[in-house]
Design a protein around this motif. Sequence first.
Motif, PDB file in Angstrom:
ATOM      1  N   VAL A  15      -5.223  40.286 -32.642  1.00  0.00           N
ATOM      2  CA  VAL A  15      -4.731  41.113 -31.538  1.00  0.00           C
ATOM      3  C   VAL A  15      -5.946  41.611 -30.766  1.00  0.00           C
ATOM      4  N   THR A  26      -7.233  43.369 -27.147  1.00  0.00           N
ATOM      5  CA  THR A  26      -6.785  44.130 -25.991  1.00  0.00           C
ATOM      6  C   THR A  26      -7.997  44.594 -25.193  1.00  0.00           C
ATOM      7  N   THR A  78      -4.797  33.484 -19.796  1.00  0.00           N
ATOM      8  CA  THR A  78      -5.007  34.398 -20.912  1.00  0.00           C
ATOM      9  C   THR A  78      -4.365  33.843 -22.167  1.00  0.00           C
ATOM     10  N   PRO A 108      -2.601  33.702 -25.873  1.00  0.00           N
ATOM     11  CA  PRO A 108      -1.530  34.584 -26.369  1.00  0.00           C
ATOM     12  C   PRO A 108      -2.017  35.752 -27.221  1.00  0.00           C
ATOM     13  N   THR A 109      -3.200  35.643 -27.806  1.00  0.00           N
ATOM     14  CA  THR A 109      -3.712  36.739 -28.646  1.00  0.00           C
ATOM     15  C   THR A 109      -4.372  37.847 -27.824  1.00  0.00           C
ATOM     16  N   GLU A 127      -4.482  40.551 -24.507  1.00  0.00           N
ATOM     17  CA  GLU A 127      -3.809  41.290 -23.452  1.00  0.00           C
ATOM     18  C   GLU A 127      -4.860  42.045 -22.646  1.00  0.00           C
ATOM     19  N   VAL A 144      -5.321  44.798 -19.775  1.00  0.00           N
ATOM     20  CA  VAL A 144      -4.576  45.886 -19.151  1.00  0.00           C
ATOM     21  C   VAL A 144      -5.402  46.465 -18.004  1.00  0.00           C
TER      22      VAL A 144
END
Length: 213
Positions: free
Chosen positions: A63, A65, A78, A80-81, A83, A85
């Motif tokens: 994960v 971020t 991007t 899938p793992t 994100e 923001v």
Amino acid sequence: MVANNAMNRERGLAGVNSYARELGFDPLAYLAERAAAPSWLDLCCGEGRALHQAASTLPADAVLTGVDLVGPLAPVPTPPTLELVIASVSHWAPKRTYDLITCVHGLHYVGDQLGLLAGAASWLAPDGLLLAHFDPDSIRWADGSPAGRAAVTALRTAGFRYSARHHRLTLQGARSTRLPFRYLGANPAAGPNYTGQPAVASHYDPDEVTASE
């Protein structure tokens, strides 16, 4: 928060202009040692190059971020793992905890630096690690006088380690942190800091209520 085009825009994982060099630490090696689902939150991530590079190596359950006020300047696929923001780190908060939290030369452009550090301490996994560049000279009292020494003392009391040589804060393990400062506002025209880039001065009053707890 003040955006600056010389922020953490193009920095990768390794090499001359890299996280490994700036942090004296290899994020990818640290995350690869996690038993399962390694997680990394990068505050003020710029283009997110380091996160993209990590995503290509870490397992599919990782994960990653990245949070940045501006975000990528050009659209990039991007994984899938990952994100990315687009938000002010001063007003954003995650819905989970992370094994690793980094802020590479990002606090220099944040108004409430101490508030962000206190929040980030609670976003760590129980055995997680936080690393961030920090300039005590940017912490001021209401009248503009230096408050950096008091800030470093409070951070160390809260469990942070600070390296003056490298301008780096480190924190191991999640905790609820209340620093004895009340944020008043920031001066985005404070001038260059130790990096040579324009930075923000963050102004505070002593928080006597927090200090007495």
